[in-house]
Scaffold this motif. Structure first.
Motif: not given
Length: 466
Positions: A322-336, A388-396
């Motif tokens: 995954a590149t920095k560009t790919d990860l934009g929505d994930y990083e927004s989710f993770a930081k929040l 948007r990025f939707e987190p998974s059950y596995a992550l939870a």
């Protein structure tokens, strides 16, 4: 129980007067048990939480017998991944393997996941677990169990064992081969094993077991440990197959000594009177509260003599860094919504499989697994959807409540059941993604808006009633 006549004749010939005790054991009720998920809590902590009585399993500190009337799969703690429902004698093989944090471990015939999740508990998040299952339908169950237990350092593959050799030639410290077998030890637990049994089936199983052991030999490091186990009494699938294996390859047998289990491999059941087979363990249901198993522990001496020449492969892997560009929505989710310590710990291990984001286990390179059929190449973090990025059950399930910034920890059992049924929660909380818990343990995600939490528990896992 109406046992096959060929089976009775065979066991009478082998066991003489002991066979009556074996046959009588099939009339006894099956034993039920659970095993603590020590990734989340200790056996002592679990015992205090449970609303039913337990009795410790002698050979497994994390295991408990439970009453046959208890339905442990209906308790919210089960859905929190605090324990795995497992027949007590089935816990013995991993105890013999004795994985330690940092080991690379392969469970070569892994579904439904009891032994894989037990290995992961012993690894404590350090090292690597590769859980392989050839049968597609069973592999899906394996994947769900790995996720429910919150395991982050596992790769789940759906391969013929020989296909793993090209990727993991002499790579594993420890390998478990819980081999497909004729299932004689499971007759009272599994009616299908009883109806499918025949002398011909025993012979067919031997052929499969030989091939699996050949692959395991090539996957194990020099000095590594291989545990072979079955749930059959047939010498052909136990003493004799190990006798043939060690006559072909250089292995030393180590004694399997577990508290409360005192029957051992039988030299007289080998073809050439192999004395070391007495170091193997036999679990006989007329002497132990549980089903039947055979367990042998082998240590590999030296390297494979043949070179790894495997060249077969699939089309180019869809798994990509995954590149920095790919990860934009994930990083927004993770930081929040996630604590910095959790998401930064994943570092540069983030990879895409289509629109799905995974964190590969530490030490795994893309080229190592690129040509394998991967059900889960690590911890599934979630899916990229439109903007948007939707987190998974596995992550939870891999998160502790303290690792999320927005948490709804349910204290009431009725609320927990409502969530597990897929209902929205009328609980005020900060807008956005919410990690739902029950009495301090993760259950899944929800999304809060206007005083309500929309349910994001996976539809396929939802319960219909208590």
């Amino acid at each position: 129980m109406n046992l096959p006549q060929d089976f009775k004749d065979k066991m009478r010939r082998l066991m003489k007067e002991e066979s009556d005790g074996l046959f009588d054991s099939y009339e006894q009720p099956e034993s039920k048990g659970i095993r603590t998920n020590t990734l989340k809590l200790s056996p002592q902590e679990l015992s205090k939480k449970l609303p039913f009585e337990t009795q410790g399993v002698t050979w497994c500190n994390e295991g408990f017998y439970i009453d046959s009337e208890v339905r442990p799969g209906k308790n919210p703690y089960y859905y929190c991944g605090l324990y795995y429902v497992q027949e007590p004698t089935a816990m013995a093989a991993v105890e013999a393997l004795a994985p330690e944090p940092g080991d690379w471990v392969l469970d070569l015939c892994a579904a439904p996941g009891g032994k894989s999740t037990q290995i992961a508990s012993k690894l404590q998040g350090q090292g690597l677990l590769v859980a392989n299952e050839l049968v597609n339908s069973r592999a899906g169950v394996l994947s769900t169990n790995i996720e429910r237990m919150g395991i982050a350092n596992a790769i789940i593959t759906n391969e013929f064992p020989e296909r793993l050799v090209d990727s993991f030639y002499e790579s594993f410290d420890k390998i478990l081969v819980d081999a497909p077998c004729s299932g004689e030890g499971m007759f009272r637990k599994d009616p299908g094993a009883l109806s499918d049994w025949s002398l011909e089936r025993v012979d067919r199983c031997v052929g499969k077991q030989e091939k699996i052991l050949e692959s395991a030999h090539r996957l194990l490091k020099p000095g590594g440990v291989l545990v072979y186990s079955t749930c059959t009494f047939s010498p052909e699938e136990n003493e004799q197959i190990i006798e043939a294996f060690v006559s072909k390859y250089s292995y030393a047998l180590e004694s399997v000594d577990l508290p409360g289990l005192e029957d051992h491999g039988r030299t007289e059941w080998t073809k050439k009177g192999m004395p070391d087979i007495a170091k193997a363990l036999r679990i006989m249901p007329m002497k132990v509260k549980g089903e039947g198993h055979f367990i042998v522990k082998l240590v590999k001496i030296g390297s494979c003599t043949e070179e790894n020449t495997a060249t077969q492969g699939y089309a180019k892997s869809r798994l990509k860094k995954a590149t920095k560009t790919d990860l934009g929505d994930y990083e927004s989710f993770a930081k929040l919504f996630l604590t910095e310590g959790f998401y930064k710990n994943l570092g540069n291990r983030l990879y895409l499989l289509g629109d799905h984001l995974y964190a590969l286990p530490e030490g795994i390179l893309l080229e190592t697994i690129a040509n394998l059929k991967l059900l889960r190449p690590g911890l599934h973090l979630g899916e990229f959807k439109k903007n948007r990025f939707e987190p998974s059950y596995a992550l939870a399930m891999a998160l502790r409540l303290s690792e999320a910034k927005n948490v709804c920890d349910l204290k009431d059992e009725v609320q927990a059941y409502n969530y597990l049924k897929g209902q929205a929660l009328n609980v005020g909380t900060q807008k956005g993604w919410v990690l739902i818990g029950y009495q301090g343990n993760s259950l899944g995600f929800g999304k809060a808006s206007e005083g309500m939490i929309k349910n994001h528990y996976p539809k396929g896992l939802r319960i219909r009633k208590k």
